[in-house]
Design an enzyme around this catalytic site. Sequence first.
Site, PDB file in Angstrom:
ATOM      1  N   CYS B  31      86.859 -34.174  41.030  1.00 52.59           N
ATOM      2  CA  CYS B  31      85.456 -34.584  40.966  1.00 52.59           C
ATOM      3  C   CYS B  31      84.527 -33.446  41.314  1.00 52.59           C
ATOM      4  O   CYS B  31      84.898 -32.503  42.000  1.00 52.59           O
ATOM      5  CB  CYS B  31      85.230 -35.736  41.928  1.00 52.59           C
ATOM      6  SG  CYS B  31      86.132 -37.157  41.368  1.00 52.59           S
ATOM      7  N   TYR B  61      88.235 -37.950  37.149  1.00 48.27           N
ATOM      8  CA  TYR B  61      88.633 -39.248  36.630  1.00 48.27           C
ATOM      9  C   TYR B  61      87.536 -39.749  35.705  1.00 48.27           C
ATOM     10  O   TYR B  61      86.356 -39.626  35.981  1.00 48.27           O
ATOM     11  CB  TYR B  61      88.989 -40.233  37.745  1.00 48.27           C
ATOM     12  CG  TYR B  61      87.909 -40.630  38.728  1.00 48.27           C
ATOM     13  CD1 TYR B  61      86.811 -39.823  39.022  1.00 48.27           C
ATOM     14  CD2 TYR B  61      88.000 -41.846  39.418  1.00 48.27           C
ATOM     15  CE1 TYR B  61      85.844 -40.202  39.935  1.00 48.27           C
ATOM     16  CE2 TYR B  61      87.034 -42.239  40.336  1.00 48.27           C
ATOM     17  CZ  TYR B  61      85.956 -41.403  40.580  1.00 48.27           C
ATOM     18  OH  TYR B  61      84.998 -41.779  41.485  1.00 48.27           O
ATOM     19  N   GLU B 104      90.793 -37.400  31.843  1.00 44.19           N
ATOM     20  CA  GLU B 104      91.672 -38.213  32.672  1.00 44.19           C
ATOM     21  C   GLU B 104      91.222 -39.674  32.605  1.00 44.19           C
ATOM     22  O   GLU B 104      90.397 -40.134  33.410  1.00 44.19           O
ATOM     23  CB  GLU B 104      91.665 -37.713  34.121  1.00 44.19           C
ATOM     24  CG  GLU B 104      92.741 -38.402  34.962  1.00 44.19           C
ATOM     25  CD  GLU B 104      92.651 -38.043  36.440  1.00 44.19           C
ATOM     26  OE1 GLU B 104      93.713 -37.940  37.063  1.00 44.19           O
ATOM     27  OE2 GLU B 104      91.535 -37.894  36.970  1.00 44.19           O
ATOM     28  N   TYR B 170      96.274 -42.271  33.400  1.00 39.68           N
ATOM     29  CA  TYR B 170      96.266 -41.857  34.810  1.00 39.68           C
ATOM     30  C   TYR B 170      96.682 -43.013  35.711  1.00 39.68           C
ATOM     31  O   TYR B 170      96.090 -44.089  35.663  1.00 39.68           O
ATOM     32  CB  TYR B 170      94.853 -41.388  35.125  1.00 39.68           C
ATOM     33  CG  TYR B 170      94.469 -41.100  36.560  1.00 39.68           C
ATOM     34  CD1 TYR B 170      95.355 -40.581  37.498  1.00 39.68           C
ATOM     35  CD2 TYR B 170      93.151 -41.309  36.958  1.00 39.68           C
ATOM     36  CE1 TYR B 170      94.945 -40.300  38.790  1.00 39.68           C
ATOM     37  CE2 TYR B 170      92.727 -41.026  38.254  1.00 39.68           C
ATOM     38  CZ  TYR B 170      93.631 -40.525  39.168  1.00 39.68           C
ATOM     39  OH  TYR B 170      93.209 -40.248  40.444  1.00 39.68           O
ATOM     40  N   HIS B 173      97.137 -42.087  42.697  1.00 39.65           N
ATOM     41  CA  HIS B 173      96.049 -42.515  43.568  1.00 39.65           C
ATOM     42  C   HIS B 173      95.801 -44.012  43.436  1.00 39.65           C
ATOM     43  O   HIS B 173      94.671 -44.491  43.528  1.00 39.65           O
ATOM     44  CB  HIS B 173      94.762 -41.705  43.310  1.00 39.65           C
ATOM     45  CG  HIS B 173      94.970 -40.216  43.413  1.00 39.65           C
ATOM     46  ND1 HIS B 173      94.755 -39.358  42.366  1.00 39.65           N
ATOM     47  CD2 HIS B 173      95.417 -39.457  44.443  1.00 39.65           C
ATOM     48  CE1 HIS B 173      95.055 -38.115  42.748  1.00 39.65           C
ATOM     49  NE2 HIS B 173      95.462 -38.162  44.004  1.00 39.65           N
ATOM     50  N   ARG B 223      99.814 -38.924  34.802  1.00 38.54           N
ATOM     51  CA  ARG B 223      99.722 -38.481  36.201  1.00 38.54           C
ATOM     52  C   ARG B 223     100.274 -39.592  37.069  1.00 38.54           C
ATOM     53  O   ARG B 223      99.781 -40.724  37.035  1.00 38.54           O
ATOM     54  CB  ARG B 223      98.273 -38.189  36.565  1.00 38.54           C
ATOM     55  CG  ARG B 223      98.120 -37.433  37.875  1.00 38.54           C
ATOM     56  CD  ARG B 223      96.651 -37.150  38.140  1.00 38.54           C
ATOM     57  NE  ARG B 223      96.489 -36.129  39.162  1.00 38.54           N
ATOM     58  CZ  ARG B 223      95.317 -35.801  39.700  1.00 38.54           C
ATOM     59  NH1 ARG B 223      94.219 -36.398  39.314  1.00 38.54           N
ATOM     60  NH2 ARG B 223      95.245 -34.865  40.627  1.00 38.54           N
ATOM     61  N   ASP B 268      98.100 -36.029  49.430  1.00 40.81           N
ATOM     62  CA  ASP B 268      98.148 -35.311  48.156  1.00 40.81           C
ATOM     63  C   ASP B 268      97.199 -34.113  48.202  1.00 40.81           C
ATOM     64  O   ASP B 268      97.623 -32.972  48.030  1.00 40.81           O
ATOM     65  CB  ASP B 268      97.746 -36.270  47.027  1.00 40.81           C
ATOM     66  CG  ASP B 268      97.540 -35.570  45.705  1.00 40.81           C
ATOM     67  OD1 ASP B 268      98.309 -34.650  45.402  1.00 40.81           O
ATOM     68  OD2 ASP B 268      96.605 -35.954  44.968  1.00 40.81           O
ATOM     69  N   ARG B 300      97.815 -26.665  46.100  1.00 44.76           N
ATOM     70  CA  ARG B 300      96.829 -25.741  46.681  1.00 44.76           C
ATOM     71  C   ARG B 300      97.360 -24.315  46.636  1.00 44.76           C
ATOM     72  O   ARG B 300      97.397 -23.606  47.625  1.00 44.76           O
ATOM     73  CB  ARG B 300      96.446 -26.157  48.102  1.00 44.76           C
ATOM     74  CG  ARG B 300      95.024 -25.717  48.470  1.00 44.76           C
ATOM     75  CD  ARG B 300      94.503 -26.403  49.717  1.00 44.76           C
ATOM     76  NE  ARG B 300      95.390 -26.234  50.852  1.00 44.76           N
ATOM     77  CZ  ARG B 300      95.442 -25.118  51.595  1.00 44.76           C
ATOM     78  NH1 ARG B 300      94.621 -24.134  51.345  1.00 44.76           N
ATOM     79  NH2 ARG B 300      96.304 -25.026  52.580  1.00 44.76           N
ATOM     80  N   CYS B 346      91.101 -20.590  48.715  1.00 41.89           N
ATOM     81  CA  CYS B 346      90.770 -21.881  49.317  1.00 41.89           C
ATOM     82  C   CYS B 346      91.279 -21.908  50.757  1.00 41.89           C
ATOM     83  O   CYS B 346      92.368 -21.430  51.049  1.00 41.89           O
ATOM     84  CB  CYS B 346      91.457 -22.972  48.495  1.00 41.89           C
ATOM     85  SG  CYS B 346      91.439 -24.595  49.258  1.00 41.89           S
ATOM     86  N   CYS B 349      89.809 -26.821  53.717  1.00 40.64           N
ATOM     87  CA  CYS B 349      88.974 -27.567  54.670  1.00 40.64           C
ATOM     88  C   CYS B 349      88.573 -28.925  54.115  1.00 40.64           C
ATOM     89  O   CYS B 349      88.153 -29.804  54.862  1.00 40.64           O
ATOM     90  CB  CYS B 349      87.732 -26.762  55.033  1.00 40.64           C
ATOM     91  SG  CYS B 349      86.560 -26.527  53.670  1.00 40.64           S
ATOM     92  N   CYS B 352      84.862 -29.958  49.969  1.00 34.63           N
ATOM     93  CA  CYS B 352      84.586 -30.348  48.574  1.00 34.63           C
ATOM     94  C   CYS B 352      84.826 -31.831  48.395  1.00 34.63           C
ATOM     95  O   CYS B 352      83.988 -32.575  47.860  1.00 34.63           O
ATOM     96  CB  CYS B 352      85.450 -29.522  47.607  1.00 34.63           C
ATOM     97  SG  CYS B 352      87.220 -29.469  48.006  1.00 34.63           S
ATOM     98  N   CYS B 365      81.499 -25.942  48.374  1.00 35.13           N
ATOM     99  CA  CYS B 365      82.722 -25.236  48.754  1.00 35.13           C
ATOM    100  C   CYS B 365      82.378 -24.262  49.860  1.00 35.13           C
ATOM    101  O   CYS B 365      81.370 -23.566  49.783  1.00 35.13           O
ATOM    102  CB  CYS B 365      83.298 -24.499  47.543  1.00 35.13           C
ATOM    103  SG  CYS B 365      84.731 -23.470  47.938  1.00 35.13           S
TER     104      CYS B 365
END
Lengths: 250, 704
Positions: B31, B61, B104, B170, B173, B223, B268, B300, B346, B349, B352, B365
């Site tokens: 997102c 999404y 997605e 999808y 989640h 996914r 995740d 990540r 990255c 943290c 975002c 960010c």
Amino acid sequence: MKVLVAVKQVAILGDEVEFTEDDRDVDPDYLDYALNEWDSYATEEALRLVEAAGSGEVVVISVGDEDAEDSMRRCLAMGADRGIRVESVRTLDPIQVARALAEVVRSESPDLVFAGVQSSDSVQAATGGALAGLLDMPLVAVVTKIELGDGKATVNRELEGGLVDVVEVDTPAVITIQTGINEPRYATLRAIKQAEDKEIDVRQPGDLGPQAQRVRRMFVPPKGEGAEMLDGGAAEVAQRIKELVEEKMA
Amino acid sequence: MARDPKYDILFEPIQIGPKTMKNRFYQIPHCNGFGSEKPLNQAYFRAMKAEGGYAAVCTEYCSIHPESDDTHRVSARLWDDDDIKNLGLMCDMLHEHGALAAAELWYGGPHAPCMETRCVPRAPSQIPSDFEHLTYPKEMDKDDIREVQGFYVEAAKRAREAGFDIVYVYGSHSYLPQQFLTPYYNRRTDEYGGSFENRARFWRETIEQVKDAVGDDCAIAVRMSTDMFMGEAGTQLERDCLPFVELVDDIVDVWDINVSGISEWGEDATPSRFYPSGRLLPWQKAVKGVSKKPVLGVGRFTSPDLMVEAINDGALDIIATCRPSISDPWLPRKIDEGRLDDIRECIGCNICISRWEIGGPPLICTQNATAGEEYRRGWHPERFEQAANADNDVLIVGAGPAGMECARVLGERGMRRVHLVEGQDDMGGIMRWIPQFPGLGEWARVVNYRKIQIDKLKNVEFIPNTRLDAEGVKTYGAEIVIVATGGYWATDGLNGCTHDTIPGADASQSWCATPEQIMAEGKAVGDKVLIVDNDGYFTGVSLAEKLAEEGKQVTLMTHLGHIAPYMHFTLEAPNMHRKLHKLKVEIVTYQIPTQISEGGVTSAHVYDEEHLTEWAVDSVVLVTQRRSNEALYRELKDSVGIDALQSEGISGFYRIGDCVAPRLVADCIFDGHRLAREIDSDNPEVPLPFKRERHVIEREAVPA
């Protein structure tokens, strides 16, 4: 109180290196330039001595082309009073550099002559010694402390293994300055701007004599044998390093 | 510089269904707050990643129907022809950079509260959402199932028309297809519930229908969460997921594999506080073991070595990144060009993600101040315009996050000289000690990245160990002066609850401390510690964890209903609670101290001030609020005066970061970046307006 500080604009290697076509030098495209680290300590020490004396001047001297003035200006921004640059567009060996500097020193009759212990690019530690020889002045090398007396100075020399050699030397003398002798000051923007107007006297060199050394070839040495490359994740590598250290220490 | 050959495998093309990815870099759906209704922001944001070398870039999404409306959170939508137009721009811009576009397709079921559309979501069983409070779904009968599957097919056709190359069905989640697969959501007794075959039926049929509709033109991506970490009730790898992969592998073109459900999706999108990079690799490798199709997934990933390892180890074919692509949209290109030390890694943290969880605002960010600003402010993370006043010299006082970022960007903008002057012996400010909290080591990347960049900029000089006073600033010789002296934790208990100090609170006493006194100055605290946390983010809980780990008996007191409520938004809350619970930290909510003294604290209940409680403690730590460290700024502005500064040649005088108002590190970095980007505007102190994507009415078109 007049101190002359011999400084050098050194070349700094980046991550990648290419050589010139004749394999005798690093391609200048791969180089940055900066004031030799030792020379900033030498300049600071000279400034402190003159400030403590209450009067006098610090003169930075260098051998090189016009670009070398960038580094001289850094010293002037720190507070040196003026500069003298001996024009040279080609690479000189340390003896030739010392000959050029010696001429300047003779014309200035200083109380002390400072140089860095060595330059970070060619790492010969030869210029200071050669300069003392040519001037017939005493030399004290790798100095970490200076106390001025009347016509003499008491200085500490750094020896191997943390030993200190305390030497008394008659002045004028040539002293090569080690890093860490002081904490060199930073120049404010105002000082940098003012340094742009300080005098740098450009002189032509006299007879520099024959070149005593010539670069035949410059190359990256082949990787040596016997290195053990450690593969795996950080934890595995760390574990292996721990084992190796323990083996060596056992 | 050239790419290191050991990374060549990352740049090999790969076929997914009818499409070819030019390399192995894939921006996973995530997102950004733009959806279909801020299409220019959306397109420019995604295109930056394509420009940075990503071979495929996804939407977030993307709702298939008004019944799947996540308002207050912002999803993309493919409900009608206008949505096709809006998302089509993103597809076109991605294609211009040679990247594939992916949509997605998403139906949320009970997790989508439909606050804008006021529809009723449908679900396998009538159980309210475990994520979105008070949302009940309608239980689907077979007509509902056919209808919703039809929504997927129609949305897939719209996706194809918009220009998407990859279409998702999808599930991860805990969204609808995965709800059918999961006993926790699916309590049906018909042929869509019960046995594995029945629970898999809805998803299988939907994939088949979407494949039939668009499969010749678009790659079909699935996914799936392969472990919900909830025992028998949740989706399980061996019982559900590997059989499902085998069941539909022939009709799926690419697998996108992760873990967790929605209510703890921090398992995740893992905060670095709890998990390292590559945490999902065992699950991804398990799927790769049974699938003949390419497998992609997140982890990540910021290190190209780990990426190569993931491929060579047979866990992944395609390296998907979400947060690292926000932090550095040019990650692939920098690896390709051998510029590894330019990668803005990255820090995990999750600031975002917090913006999605809050619902509505554009993402931000910590590392990349330009994220989300590509269109609306026209900021490019890697390109900087020469400033119109680049002949100026700049003095920045304070090398914390704001000062460092400002120096970096001013350096990039070609200012003649930038002096970054710092009282301490190194850069970083508060980010020198914050990464010393348990688990926050990766946050030091904020400092490391900027140090490396500043070191490369020849016009930027860092000057340590130099504390300038007002006179020193005035006569420094700069034309532009920027004060970035940061902030400090209140030493007297001043707080946002009572808007007053706490009687007796005094961090100059040996038994009372502030966070930076403990972390930066090493102030010792006693065995029995009470932490007063009126801040609500990471500082109080991190101190509690640190002190408890050191063997102290810790009480953590807040006036709020939860400790560290902002950590719900960063997905750190669940594991933070677990940790503090295990460490036997006593958590006290709805309490505010009324008196602090050596040896004890008296507190009141915030809704019953006569209800007082006594706490016998050795030390009190005040995490009550921060204050700007504005002494230097005030002296320059109020005592020296702007006129005197101007007569010294100082034409610009500004302040940035915590020195203006204490805030998130991300916002401090943004502030420093913003000033540097606009240092040559008419009034750099005031941000230039940004382009607002909004519907502007035409009066003649307004209905009577």
